[in-house]
Design a protein around this motif. Structure first.
Motif, PDB file in Angstrom:
ATOM      1  N   ARG A  36       0.989  -1.239  -0.143  1.00  0.00           N
ATOM      2  CA  ARG A  36      -0.084   0.021  -0.053  1.00  0.00           C
ATOM      3  C   ARG A  36       1.186   1.490  -0.044  1.00  0.00           C
ATOM      4  N   THR A  37       0.691   2.287  -0.865  1.00  0.00           N
ATOM      5  CA  THR A  37       1.356   3.381  -0.915  1.00  0.00           C
ATOM      6  C   THR A  37       1.526   4.138   0.355  1.00  0.00           C
ATOM      7  N   ASP A  38       0.280   4.094   1.202  1.00  0.00           N
ATOM      8  CA  ASP A  38       0.159   4.800   2.497  1.00  0.00           C
ATOM      9  C   ASP A  38       0.929   4.174   3.506  1.00  0.00           C
ATOM     10  N   VAL A  39       1.592   3.076   3.173  1.00  0.00           N
ATOM     11  CA  VAL A  39       2.554   2.648   4.310  1.00  0.00           C
ATOM     12  C   VAL A  39       3.980   3.053   4.009  1.00  0.00           C
ATOM     13  N   LEU A  40       4.440   4.312   4.906  1.00  0.00           N
ATOM     14  CA  LEU A  40       5.698   4.611   4.651  1.00  0.00           C
ATOM     15  C   LEU A  40       6.790   3.860   5.168  1.00  0.00           C
ATOM     16  N   LEU A  41       6.559   3.227   6.151  1.00  0.00           N
ATOM     17  CA  LEU A  41       7.516   2.314   7.075  1.00  0.00           C
ATOM     18  C   LEU A  41       6.787   1.230   7.467  1.00  0.00           C
ATOM     19  N   GLY A  42       6.919  -0.111   7.203  1.00  0.00           N
ATOM     20  CA  GLY A  42       6.300  -1.029   7.727  1.00  0.00           C
ATOM     21  C   GLY A  42       7.047  -1.900   8.557  1.00  0.00           C
ATOM     22  N   ILE A  43       6.860  -3.280   8.730  1.00  0.00           N
ATOM     23  CA  ILE A  43       7.350  -4.142   9.394  1.00  0.00           C
ATOM     24  C   ILE A  43       8.844  -4.120   9.609  1.00  0.00           C
ATOM     25  N   GLY A  44       9.566  -4.096  10.743  1.00  0.00           N
ATOM     26  CA  GLY A  44      10.836  -4.302  10.834  1.00  0.00           C
ATOM     27  C   GLY A  44      11.508  -2.897  11.588  1.00  0.00           C
ATOM     28  N   ASP A  45      10.904  -1.863  12.150  1.00  0.00           N
ATOM     29  CA  ASP A  45      11.384  -0.947  12.719  1.00  0.00           C
ATOM     30  C   ASP A  45      10.397  -0.820  14.334  1.00  0.00           C
ATOM     31  N   ASP A  46      10.871   0.156  14.978  1.00  0.00           N
ATOM     32  CA  ASP A  46      10.145   0.165  16.120  1.00  0.00           C
ATOM     33  C   ASP A  46       8.630   0.378  16.274  1.00  0.00           C
ATOM     34  N   ALA A  47       8.099   1.048  15.041  1.00  0.00           N
ATOM     35  CA  ALA A  47       6.872   1.340  14.825  1.00  0.00           C
ATOM     36  C   ALA A  47       6.748   1.446  13.474  1.00  0.00           C
ATOM     37  N   ALA A  48       5.388   1.564  12.962  1.00  0.00           N
ATOM     38  CA  ALA A  48       5.149   1.674  11.521  1.00  0.00           C
ATOM     39  C   ALA A  48       4.793   3.141  11.344  1.00  0.00           C
ATOM     40  N   VAL A  49       5.059   3.689  10.181  1.00  0.00           N
ATOM     41  CA  VAL A  49       4.635   4.981   9.707  1.00  0.00           C
ATOM     42  C   VAL A  49       3.752   5.223   8.649  1.00  0.00           C
ATOM     43  N   LEU A  50       2.605   5.776   8.907  1.00  0.00           N
ATOM     44  CA  LEU A  50       1.500   5.325   8.080  1.00  0.00           C
ATOM     45  C   LEU A  50       0.778   6.875   7.636  1.00  0.00           C
ATOM     46  N   GLU A  51       0.040   6.774   6.342  1.00  0.00           N
ATOM     47  CA  GLU A  51      -0.414   8.027   5.890  1.00  0.00           C
ATOM     48  C   GLU A  51      -1.994   7.861   5.845  1.00  0.00           C
ATOM     49  N   VAL A  52      -2.507   8.790   6.799  1.00  0.00           N
ATOM     50  CA  VAL A  52      -4.005   8.571   6.673  1.00  0.00           C
ATOM     51  C   VAL A  52      -4.437   9.791   5.458  1.00  0.00           C
ATOM     52  N   PRO A  53      -5.428   9.276   4.442  1.00  0.00           N
ATOM     53  CA  PRO A  53      -5.597  10.105   3.434  1.00  0.00           C
ATOM     54  C   PRO A  53      -6.551  11.688   3.957  1.00  0.00           C
ATOM     55  N   PRO A  54      -5.854  12.488   3.046  1.00  0.00           N
ATOM     56  CA  PRO A  54      -6.524  13.808   3.699  1.00  0.00           C
ATOM     57  C   PRO A  54      -8.254  13.707   3.571  1.00  0.00           C
ATOM     58  N   GLY A  55      -8.496  14.215   4.586  1.00  0.00           N
ATOM     59  CA  GLY A  55     -10.214  14.367   4.627  1.00  0.00           C
ATOM     60  C   GLY A  55     -10.760  13.206   5.128  1.00  0.00           C
TER      61      GLY A  55
END
Lengths: 320, 320
Positions: free
Chosen positions: A17-36
């Motif tokens: 998913r393009t909204d997963v900026l950083l997935g499994i493998g770090d301390d946490a995931a970084v995710l993008e909620v769509p505008p609106g």
């Protein structure tokens, strides 16, 4: 190595998913909620021997752990996006984890749910899944909006999962194909995601049936400060349930049995036609089973005209 | 009644966040991520007897369950916002839940973390917490950015939690005030949230020390495809640890003991002064303990000049 098992699960899918900026493998995931869009988040735990029989197949456990959480998103009218999985296992078991991943992903893939993080720990078998989805602000389906004269509806059929549990836990004699159909509802519930989306702007209140219809409809009544009347004759029962059990038993399963993960919702009278049409377009069968009344109790009218106000409204996780 | 216990916890705080559109009491929470911020999400489980001794006080368990998760947000440079709590209890226990809530909220309140949802189930005592925070896209601190010649730093002091666990689990004789100080680090770890924020744009890689310094620094090396050299003489040891244990034992705790929840991070040589200054402003002590080198292993130089490349790099949840 907290990520090794989670990563083994992740690697079984190619879902990106393009909204997963950083997935499994770090301390946490970084995710993008769509505008609106608002973020919708829920967490649910399945414990071996409590939420599923100890001999349940790993793939079924993986499916169900995600399903019960996606069902919460469905009940909010949310579109699913991401999951976190916290897995507690008595010991490392590659075959079990493979099976778990297979079941989890069989449900995640068609709904485009990305596993973005997790945790593995040693202990008694249990899974906690946190799911995340989106809904436009103000469009979430809550439990608090039911009003007097709204109709009460449910998706699909009720009681199959409880009947399936009865088949698994007792020596009740049920023909194998019927038994298989009922146990499948127990082990592989279908979260009603398309129905939840279809009901945005139409349902006045909504939740998923996890503790049993009466208990869950009671939650809507509590939050909405209303009562409800159900007609037992209208309860949607599957052909398998009707063939496997007597009608009285089937209705008891439908009223008090949990784990069906159908949606129970209320619709203002003027919107019923639209709701039925929207659900049909989403491919979801739905049935009117009663109406919202003033008061605070859930009452059931039996086919002979008698009213019952069940004391036992379903399965309380902490009841004796 | 899945919300009764969670709601009892929620009612113990008055914390309100305007970004919580719908909190505890429905099928899911509805939340608003601020414009221009990415969502950071993590989940961690604590199992009784595995992650905390069975006789740990309820308040300490509540604190630690949130702390280990907030530590993951700290390691990403994220600002915390919301938590979900999935609580598994052998039986309803109001006093235990009260204690749990007290500890959870003692940490949540100062960091303005709102409990927005949860689940309670029956089973062996365990807690899964999912936490959510914010970071500007591209500013998250990951494990993958360490480069050769970066310095390796840690916040605070290392080894206290492992020494505290030794005090709890064995008959080692330690003076009561020292023992209390060490056990407090085990039971009430401090997530380094201010340090994580201070390190945005300065640290090239970062994680929290949960499995032990060598194991966790190994994770940075794995993800960054580099090696690291640590000078044992530089390891920051607390006065309590130094007084309670011999230097060799103290260093072992600092190198291989887990549960300190300090941040271990790397900084490019040109940014070390800025990082030290930013950390000082945030009120966080920090120490240079080594540097990033080419290769893939973590090596430790002992005070006598000898190098060791420890085989056992910390606590693996599934090691025998």
């Amino acid at each position: 190595m907290e990520f090794a098992l989670i990563d083994a699960i992740r690697r079984r899918t190619a879902l990106a998913r393009t909204d997963v900026l950083l997935g499994i493998g770090d301390d946490a995931a970084v995710l993008e909620v769509p505008p609106g869009q608002a973020l919708v988040a829920a967490i649910d735990t399945l414990v071996a021997g409590v939420h599923f029989p100890l001999d349940t197949a790993a793939a079924d456990i993986g499916w169900k752990a995600l399903a019960v959480n996606l069902s919460d998103l469905a009940a909010m009218g949310a579109e699913p996006a991401w999951a976190l999985l916290a897995l507690t296992l008595p010991q490392p078991d590659a075959a079990f984890v493979d099976g778990l991943a297979e079941g989890f992903l069989a449900l995640a893939a068609p709904h485009r749910v990305a596993l973005v993080g997790g945790d593995t720990t040693r202990g008694p078998l249990a899974l906690s899944v946190a799911v995340h989805g989106f809904v436009p602000p103000g469009m979430a389906l809550t439990r608090a909006g039911a009003r007097v004269d709204d109709v009460v509806m449910v998706t699909g059929t009720l009681g199959d999962a409880a009947a399936g549990l009865r088949c698994v836990q007792t020596r009740v004699v049920v023909a194998p194909p019927l038994r298989a159909a009922l146990v499948a509802r127990l082990n592989r519930p279908t979260p009603r995601l398309a129905a939840g989306l279809a009901l945005r702007g139409l349902a006045s209140a909504c939740l998923d049936v996890s503790d049993g219809l009466l208990a869950d409809l009671g939650h809507i009544c509590d939050r909405s400060q209303v009562g409800a009347e159900i007609e037992a004759a209208r309860l949607p029962l599957s052909p398998a349930l009707r063939q496997a059990f007597a009608l009285d038993a089937a209705r008891d399963f439908a009223l008090a049995g949990g784990d069906d993960y159908e949606l129970c919702f209320t619709v203002p009278p003027g919107k019923v036609d639209d709701a039925v049409a929207a659900l049909a377009t989403s491919g979801t069968p739905a049935t009117v089973i009663g109406r919202i009344v003033s008061g605070s109790s859930v009452r059931v009218q039996m086919p002979d005209g008698a009213w019952i106000a069940p004391a036992h409204r379903g399965w309380d996780h902490f009841s004796p």
